[in-house]
Write a protein that holds these residues in place. Structure first.
Motif, PDB file in Angstrom:
ATOM      1  N   TYR A  82       6.810  -8.634   5.772  1.00 29.67           N
ATOM      2  CA  TYR A  82       7.012 -10.081   5.754  1.00 29.67           C
ATOM      3  C   TYR A  82       7.338 -10.639   7.143  1.00 29.67           C
ATOM      4  CZ  TYR A  82       7.116  -9.430   0.709  1.00 29.67           C
ATOM      5  OH  TYR A  82       6.782  -9.107  -0.571  1.00 29.67           O
ATOM      6  N   ALA A  83       8.117  -9.908   7.907  1.00 30.40           N
ATOM      7  CA  ALA A  83       8.468 -10.394   9.249  1.00 30.40           C
ATOM      8  C   ALA A  83       7.218 -10.550  10.108  1.00 30.40           C
ATOM      9  CB  ALA A  83       9.451  -9.427   9.896  1.00 30.40           C
ATOM     10  N   LYS A  84       6.347  -9.556  10.023  1.00 33.01           N
ATOM     11  CA  LYS A  84       5.112  -9.613  10.813  1.00 33.01           C
ATOM     12  C   LYS A  84       4.207 -10.726  10.299  1.00 33.01           C
ATOM     13  CE  LYS A  84       1.449  -6.620  12.638  1.00 33.01           C
ATOM     14  NZ  LYS A  84       0.879  -5.254  12.620  1.00 33.01           N
ATOM     15  N   GLN A  85       4.187 -10.918   9.000  1.00 37.39           N
ATOM     16  CA  GLN A  85       3.375 -11.995   8.428  1.00 37.39           C
ATOM     17  C   GLN A  85       3.869 -13.362   8.903  1.00 37.39           C
ATOM     18  OE1 GLN A  85       3.830 -10.880   4.276  1.00 37.39           O
ATOM     19  NE2 GLN A  85       1.637 -10.407   4.110  1.00 37.39           N
ATOM     20  N   LEU A  86       5.208 -13.557   8.886  1.00 35.59           N
ATOM     21  CA  LEU A  86       5.770 -14.836   9.310  1.00 35.59           C
ATOM     22  C   LEU A  86       5.466 -15.104  10.784  1.00 35.59           C
ATOM     23  CD1 LEU A  86       9.221 -14.739   7.481  1.00 35.59           C
ATOM     24  CD2 LEU A  86       7.307 -16.291   7.022  1.00 35.59           C
ATOM     25  N   LEU A  87       5.591 -14.041  11.604  1.00 34.72           N
ATOM     26  CA  LEU A  87       5.300 -14.195  13.029  1.00 34.72           C
ATOM     27  C   LEU A  87       3.838 -14.577  13.230  1.00 34.72           C
ATOM     28  CD1 LEU A  87       6.170 -13.943  15.973  1.00 34.72           C
ATOM     29  CD2 LEU A  87       5.605 -11.503  15.851  1.00 34.72           C
ATOM     30  N   HIS A  88       2.958 -13.928  12.470  1.00 28.96           N
ATOM     31  CA  HIS A  88       1.528 -14.222  12.598  1.00 28.96           C
ATOM     32  C   HIS A  88       1.233 -15.663  12.194  1.00 28.96           C
ATOM     33  CE1 HIS A  88      -2.756 -13.236  12.745  1.00 28.96           C
ATOM     34  NE2 HIS A  88      -2.903 -13.959  11.629  1.00 28.96           N
ATOM     35  N   ILE A  89       1.876 -16.101  11.104  1.00 29.34           N
ATOM     36  CA  ILE A  89       1.674 -17.488  10.659  1.00 29.34           C
ATOM     37  C   ILE A  89       2.120 -18.468  11.740  1.00 29.34           C
ATOM     38  CG2 ILE A  89       2.468 -19.216   8.989  1.00 29.34           C
ATOM     39  CD1 ILE A  89       2.622 -16.933   6.931  1.00 29.34           C
ATOM     40  N   LYS A  90       3.267 -18.156  12.344  1.00 31.11           N
ATOM     41  CA  LYS A  90       3.787 -19.042  13.394  1.00 31.11           C
ATOM     42  C   LYS A  90       2.838 -19.095  14.593  1.00 31.11           C
ATOM     43  CE  LYS A  90       8.243 -20.164  15.473  1.00 31.11           C
ATOM     44  NZ  LYS A  90       8.285 -21.424  14.731  1.00 31.11           N
ATOM     45  N   LEU A  91       2.320 -17.920  14.962  1.00 35.94           N
ATOM     46  CA  LEU A  91       1.415 -17.875  16.114  1.00 35.94           C
ATOM     47  C   LEU A  91       0.099 -18.579  15.838  1.00 35.94           C
ATOM     48  CD1 LEU A  91       2.000 -14.172  17.276  1.00 35.94           C
ATOM     49  CD2 LEU A  91       2.769 -16.265  18.406  1.00 35.94           C
ATOM     50  N   GLN A  92      -0.256 -18.689  14.559  1.00 34.01           N
ATOM     51  CA  GLN A  92      -1.526 -19.309  14.192  1.00 34.01           C
ATOM     52  C   GLN A  92      -1.404 -20.803  13.913  1.00 34.01           C
ATOM     53  OE1 GLN A  92      -4.599 -17.705  14.204  1.00 34.01           O
ATOM     54  NE2 GLN A  92      -3.349 -16.152  15.216  1.00 34.01           N
ATOM     55  N   GLU A  93      -0.192 -21.348  14.128  1.00 36.03           N
ATOM     56  CA  GLU A  93      -0.023 -22.781  13.893  1.00 36.03           C
ATOM     57  C   GLU A  93      -0.965 -23.560  14.809  1.00 36.03           C
ATOM     58  OE1 GLU A  93       4.060 -23.674  14.503  1.00 36.03           O
ATOM     59  OE2 GLU A  93       4.692 -22.965  12.515  1.00 36.03           O
ATOM     60  N   GLY A  94      -1.650 -24.505  14.253  1.00 39.38           N
ATOM     61  CA  GLY A  94      -2.621 -25.268  15.032  1.00 39.38           C
ATOM     62  C   GLY A  94      -4.020 -24.704  14.947  1.00 39.38           C
ATOM     63  N   SER A  95      -4.142 -23.524  14.307  1.00 42.48           N
ATOM     64  CA  SER A  95      -5.464 -22.916  14.159  1.00 42.48           C
ATOM     65  C   SER A  95      -6.313 -23.760  13.207  1.00 42.48           C
ATOM     66  CB  SER A  95      -5.312 -21.494  13.611  1.00 42.48           C
ATOM     67  OG  SER A  95      -6.559 -21.011  13.171  1.00 42.48           O
TER      68      SER A  95
END
Length: 295
Positions: A82-95
Motif C-alpha cells: 500500500y505504501a508503494k501504491q500511495l507513493l505511485h499515485i502521488k507521483l502520477q498526479e496530473g497524469s
C-alpha cells in the motif's frame, strides 16, 4: 531398494538425518510424482526436519509457512504494497491516464508483496521445497484454500488472474493431529506417519546430532527418555527433547547420569510440573536405575 531411493536416503543421512526406507521412499515418491507429502506424528519426532533436510540434499530453497489459528490468505499468499501504491499515485498526479489505467498499474505484480505460497509458486530458477508446518493449527477455511495450490500448483489473484508454477514446489505438510484434517486434503497428499524411534535409531540420532557426547551418557539419555514414554505423562518427550537434554548435559561436562544431575536438568526433557514431580517421586522411591538400566 530402488537405486534412486537409496541415493536419496544416503543424501539425507549425509545431512545428519537418520532416516529409514519408509521415509526415503515417501520423499522419493512425493518428488517424482510431484504430490504433497503429509507427515503426521507425535510432536518432536522430526517431521519438520524432513523438509529441511530435503531442501539441503536437493540444494533447493526452503520456503516455510508456519500455520496458526487465524492464518489468512493475505499472510500466506500475498499482500498489496500500500505504501508503494500511495507513493505511485502521488507521483502520477496530473497524469492524463484514465482511472482504469491507473488502477491497472497499481494492481500489478510490481506492487505485490509475495508471501510464502506465492514465492513457492513463482520461483523462476528451480523447484523449491515448500514446508506447510503444523497445518492442523490453521482453520478449515484456510485448509480449503490450500487445495488449489497443492493440486494444481497455481494461485488466483482477482486483480491479476491465475499464476501457475514454472517449477512446481516440492511440498511437505506436517500435522500433530490437534484436529482432523479434511478428506479433500488427505486425498491430494501422499502420507507418512512418523512414530517415536526405536532405541537403536534414537541412539544413532543423538550420537549423530551431538557428536561430543560420551557413549555411556548417550545410551543412558536415550534409555531414560524411552522409559519416560512408557509412563502416563501430560507432555511426552520427543526426539527434540532428547537432543536438548543431551546437548545440555554435554555443556555441563557430564559423562554419565546421576541422581543430582537428573534432578537439576529434568526441565530439559519434561515440560510440565506434574510430570517432573511424578518422575522425581519414581526416582526417589525406586532409584535412578529404574529408568536407565537395560532390559
Amino acid at each position: 531398494m530402488k537405486e534412486e531411493i537409496a541415493r536419496l536416503r544416503d543424501a539425507m543421512e549425509r545431512e545428519a538425518y537418520v532416516t529409514d526406507r519408509a521415509t526415503a521412499t515417501a520423499a522419493y515418491l512425493a518428488m517424482t510424482l510431484h504430490k504433497p507429502l503429509l507427515i503426521e506424528g507425535h510432536p518432536g519426532v522430526g517431521k519438520t526436519e524432513v523438509a529441511k533436510v530435503l531442501a539441503r540434499a536437493l540444494e533447493a530453497e526452503l520456503i516455510r509457512l508456519q500455520c496458526y489459528e487465524g492464518l489468512d490468505v493475505n499472510t500466506a499468499l500475498y499482500e498489496w504494497n500500500y505504501a508503494k501504491q500511495l507513493l505511485h499515485i502521488k507521483l502520477q498526479e496530473g497524469s492524463s491516464a484514465s482511472t482504469r489505467e491507473r488502477e491497472a498499474e497499481i494492481f500489478s505484480r510490481e506492487f505485490l508483496l509475495e508471501r510464502p505460497l506465492l514465492r513457492a509458486i513463482t520461483n523462476a530458477d528451480a523447484s523449491p521445497v515448500l514446508l506447510v508446518d503444523e497445518v492442523d493449527r490453521s482453520d478449515e477455511e484456510f485448509e480449503a484454500f490450500l487445495l488449489e495450490v497443492l493440486s494444481d500448483h497455481q494461485v488466483t489473484i482477482p486483480e491479476i488472474g491465475t499464476i501457475s508454477a514454472t517449477h512446481p514446489p516440492y511440498v511437505v505438510l506436517t500435522s500433530n493431529r490437534s484436529r482432523e484434517l479434511s478428506e479433500a486434503l488427505r486425498r491430494r497428499c501422499l502420507y507418512l506417519w512418523v512414530d517415536y524411534p526405536t532405541f537403536d535409531k534414537e541412539l544413532r540420532i543423538v550420537r549423530n546430532k551431538v557428536p561430543q557426547i560420551e557413549a555411556r551418557l548417550a545410551d543412558e539419555v536415550v534409555r531414560f527418555v524411552q522409559r519416560l514414554r512408557g509412563r502416563k505423562l501430560s507432555k511426552t518427550p520427543g526426539v527434540a527433547e532428547s537432543l536438548d537434554w543431551a546437548q545440555a548435559l554435554v555443556a555441563l561436562g557430564a559423562d554419565a547420569l546421576g541422581d543430582e544431575l537428573v534432578d537439576e536438568t529434568l526441565g530439559c526433557v519434561l515440560k510440565d510440573d506434574a510430570d517432573i514431580r511424578d518422575v522425581r517421586s519414581a526416582i526417589a522411591e525406586q532409584g535412578l536405575s529404574v529408568l536407565v538400566s537395560e532390559g
